[in-house]
Design an enzyme around this catalytic site. Structure first.
Site, PDB file in Angstrom:
ATOM      1  CD  GLU A 160     -49.129 -32.120 -19.139  1.00  0.00           C
ATOM      2  OE1 GLU A 160     -48.875 -32.641 -19.900  1.00  0.00           O
ATOM      3  OE2 GLU A 160     -48.326 -31.910 -17.867  1.00  0.00           O
TER       4      GLU A 160
ATOM      5  CB  CYS B 122     -50.146 -28.231  -9.488  1.00  0.00           C
ATOM      6  SG  CYS B 122     -48.589 -27.382 -10.250  1.00  0.00           S
TER       7      CYS B 122
ATOM      8  CB  CYS C 138     -41.591 -21.217 -18.707  1.00  0.00           C
ATOM      9  SG  CYS C 138     -40.968 -20.030 -17.775  1.00  0.00           S
TER      10      CYS C 138
ATOM     11  CB  CYS D  81     -35.190 -23.303 -15.005  1.00  0.00           C
ATOM     12  SG  CYS D  81     -35.656 -21.798 -14.409  1.00  0.00           S
TER      13      CYS D  81
ATOM     14  CB  CYS E 280     -37.736 -26.446 -15.546  1.00  0.00           C
ATOM     15  SG  CYS E 280     -39.705 -26.101 -15.967  1.00  0.00           S
TER      16      CYS E 280
ATOM     17  CB  SER F 239     -38.158 -21.429  -7.733  1.00  0.00           C
ATOM     18  OG  SER F 239     -39.359 -22.146  -8.005  1.00  0.00           O
TER      19      SER F 239
ATOM     20  CG  ASN G  59     -39.832 -35.269 -10.383  1.00  0.00           C
ATOM     21  OD1 ASN G  59     -39.753 -36.619  -9.781  1.00  0.00           O
ATOM     22  ND2 ASN G  59     -40.715 -34.442 -10.041  1.00  0.00           N
TER      23      ASN G  59
ATOM     24  CB  CYS H 102     -42.167 -30.986  -9.417  1.00  0.00           C
ATOM     25  SG  CYS H 102     -42.942 -30.194  -8.266  1.00  0.00           S
TER      26      CYS H 102
HETATM   27  N1  SAH Z   1     -42.200 -20.742 -12.650  1.00  0.00           N
HETATM   28  C1  SAH Z   1     -42.423 -20.816 -11.306  1.00  0.00           C
HETATM   29  C2  SAH Z   1     -43.496 -21.928 -11.015  1.00  0.00           C
HETATM   30  C3  SAH Z   1     -43.580 -23.035 -12.052  1.00  0.00           C
HETATM   31  S1  SAH Z   1     -42.280 -24.286 -11.747  1.00  0.00           S
HETATM   32  C4  SAH Z   1     -41.258 -21.233 -10.454  1.00  0.00           C
HETATM   33  O1  SAH Z   1     -40.214 -21.674 -11.394  1.00  0.00           O
HETATM   34  O2  SAH Z   1     -41.198 -21.248  -9.252  1.00  0.00           O
HETATM   35  C5  SAH Z   1     -42.820 -25.135 -10.205  1.00  0.00           C
HETATM   36  C6  SAH Z   1     -41.776 -25.834  -9.381  1.00  0.00           C
HETATM   37  O3  SAH Z   1     -41.229 -26.896  -9.982  1.00  0.00           O
HETATM   38  C7  SAH Z   1     -40.525 -24.840  -9.307  1.00  0.00           C
HETATM   39  O4  SAH Z   1     -39.981 -24.901  -7.878  1.00  0.00           O
HETATM   40  C8  SAH Z   1     -39.568 -25.543 -10.122  1.00  0.00           C
HETATM   41  O5  SAH Z   1     -38.094 -25.098  -9.704  1.00  0.00           O
HETATM   42  C9  SAH Z   1     -40.046 -26.974  -9.977  1.00  0.00           C
HETATM   43  N2  SAH Z   1     -39.291 -27.698 -10.863  1.00  0.00           N
HETATM   44  C10 SAH Z   1     -39.179 -27.577 -12.539  1.00  0.00           C
HETATM   45  N3  SAH Z   1     -38.708 -28.671 -12.938  1.00  0.00           N
HETATM   46  C11 SAH Z   1     -38.519 -29.698 -11.910  1.00  0.00           C
HETATM   47  C12 SAH Z   1     -37.825 -30.844 -11.931  1.00  0.00           C
HETATM   48  N4  SAH Z   1     -37.525 -31.503 -13.096  1.00  0.00           N
HETATM   49  N5  SAH Z   1     -37.710 -31.670 -10.847  1.00  0.00           N
HETATM   50  C13 SAH Z   1     -38.294 -31.086  -9.961  1.00  0.00           C
HETATM   51  N6  SAH Z   1     -38.863 -29.799  -9.593  1.00  0.00           N
HETATM   52  C14 SAH Z   1     -39.018 -29.088 -10.923  1.00  0.00           C
HETATM   53 FE1  SF4 Z   2     -40.095 -21.507 -16.245  1.00  0.00          FE
HETATM   54 FE2  SF4 Z   2     -40.382 -22.261 -13.492  1.00  0.00          FE
HETATM   55 FE3  SF4 Z   2     -39.576 -24.076 -15.503  1.00  0.00          FE
HETATM   56 FE4  SF4 Z   2     -38.007 -22.033 -14.716  1.00  0.00          FE
HETATM   57  S1  SF4 Z   2     -38.870 -23.352 -13.175  1.00  0.00           S
HETATM   58  S2  SF4 Z   2     -38.373 -22.574 -16.677  1.00  0.00           S
HETATM   59  S3  SF4 Z   2     -39.647 -20.312 -14.193  1.00  0.00           S
HETATM   60  S4  SF4 Z   2     -41.592 -23.016 -15.165  1.00  0.00           S
END
Ligand code: SAH
Ligand code: SF4
Length: 385
Positions: free
Chosen positions: A93, A106, A113, A117, A120, A224, A303, A346
């Site tokens: 996406e 974005c 990935c 995390c 996420c 992050s 989120n 996000c």
């Molecule tokens: N992998 C990279 C870039 C993609 S994630 C990284 O982790 O930085 C982009 C951003 O969205 C990151 O800061 C991540 O922590 C945030 N993110 C991921 N899942 C989320 C969620 N459920 N709610 C809010 N932010 C989230």
């Molecule tokens: Fe991967 Fe970024 Fe999501 Fe962590 S927050 S699982 S590094 S996409």
């Protein structure tokens, strides 16, 4: 017949080498880049400043191909999401977020990935493969084209990609070479010509790759972080066990201080999760942690998504957290949730990932170590813009 080479994701340096291999002059690369990325042309026959013979030759050996859009969704707030097919039953996406004069795209860097995390949704889907540079820059091409931006006069639509953030699916620093090559195209004047202050790479902290990033780009950096200490960050961002906060911040500081222009700041992303990392003591600890690092802080309300039990931070806790950081002297913004009605916020980017990592053998830190151990382990083919 040999496969045609796709010119979509070729940086200028690689394209010059390509033309030289055809016995042509290097300057053709700049012409091609403009046709592709400024005028949105993918048919060689339309390239009027290129001889008929060369157009035909190009048609035989090369192509200009963006990935295929499966679906385009428009949110009531102007956000536009693209679901893009990347083969093998996978989809990624890209999300466009308009905000006044600014239009931020974005972009995804991997199919899924591997870093897992806990908050996420991309991470929860597992990992399939890295995106190619064609597929990464192809997302910019697709979005810009959808707004009629790719024309000789820059287009007259009310929406335009002015900023790019590598904050979609995937960890950009684990796909170093392709990400850097596509960033060159975003910033090259013959490509999209976006300023280095408007292209941002976000990482969860692959330190050895971050240590090398400054050799290849001077784009903006977002970290992050999500937690003010290692104990909490280990739970949220597992790669922290390998590269703890102190190492990560040191590496980020070196990157930003190595840039030729002064006054650049690292963006710290901090996703606020109810009752987990949103307390006043966390905010105070964060303020203390960052006191010697040039940063601005972006707070992101978590989120929720179906595979997670975490809850969104309360507004009270969020504003209290922000105020503590502001009082401590930090520029601290809150990222408002956009495109919620089309699941474009996000961490809601899920696409379609056929996991190849078999989540039962959960990862994967070994894999990261392997991919980023020493210089040279990440193969780098890009030389210049
Ligand atoms: N992998 C990279 C870039 C993609 S994630 C990284 O982790 O930085 C982009 C951003 O969205 C990151 O800061 C991540 O922590 C945030 N993110 C991921 N899942 C989320 C969620 N459920 N709610 C809010 N932010 C989230
Ligand atoms: Fe991967 Fe970024 Fe999501 Fe962590 S927050 S699982 S590094 S996409």
């Amino acid at each position: 017949m040999p496969e045609k080479v796709n010119l979509m994701g070729m940086s200028q340096g690689r394209m010059e080498a390509f033309f030289e291999s055809l016995g042509e002059k290097k300057f053709r690369a700049a012409q091609l880049l403009k046709w592709i990325h400024q005028m949105g042309v993918s048919d060689f026959q339309q390239m009027s400043n290129i001889s008929k013979a060369l157009r035909n030759r190009l048609g035989e050996v090369a192509e200009i191909r963006a990935p295929e859009v499966i679906e385009q969704l428009d949110s009531s707030d102007g956000t536009r999401k693209f679901l893009i097919r990347v083969g093998g039953g996978n989809a990624i996406e890209a999300v466009f977020i308009p905000e006044g004069e600014r239009g931020t795209l974005c972009v995804s860097s991997q199919v899924g990935c591997s870093l897992d995390c806990s908050f996420c949704s991309t991470g929860k889907q597992g990992f399939n493969r890295d995106l190619t540079s064609d597929e990464i820059i192809g997302q910019v091409w697709i979005a810009a084209k959808s707004f009629g931006q790719l024309q000789e006069d820059g287009g007259r639509g009310d929406r335009k990609v002015t900023n790019v953030v590598l904050m979609g699916m995937g960890e950009p620093l684990l796909n170093f070479e392709n990400v850097v090559e596509s960033m060159h195209l975003m910033m090259n004047d013959n490509g999209y010509g976006i300023s280095k202050r408007r292209v941002t790479l976000s990482t969860s902290g692959v330190v050895p790759a971050l240590d090398r990033l400054g050799k290849y780009t001077d784009a903006c950096l977002a970290i992050s972080l999500h937690a003010p200490n290692d104990e909490l960050r280990n739970q949220l961002v597992p790669i922290n066990k390998k590269y703890p906060i102190a190492q990560l911040l040191d590496s980020a500081r070196r990157y930003i201080e190595g840039l030729p222009d002064s006054h650049r700041k690292i963006t710290i992303e901090y996703t606020l999760i109810d009752q987990l990392n949103d307390r006043p003591e966390h905010a105070h600890e964060l303020a203390e942690l960052l006191k010697d690092v040039p940063v601005k802080i972006n707070l992101i309300p978590f989120n929720p998504f179906s595979l997670s039990n975490y809850k969104r931070v309360s507004n009270n806790a969020m504003y209290r957290f922000q105020q503590i950081l502001i009082d401590a002297g930090y520029t601290t913004t809150i990222r408002t949730t956009r495109g919620d009605d089309i699941d474009a916020a996000c961490g809601q980017l899920a696409g379609q990932v056929n996991d190849r990592t078999k989540r039962s053998q959960r990862y994967k830190l070994d894999q990261v170590a392997l991919m980023s151990a020493e210089d040279g382990v990440i193969p780098v083919k890009i030389v210049n813009q």
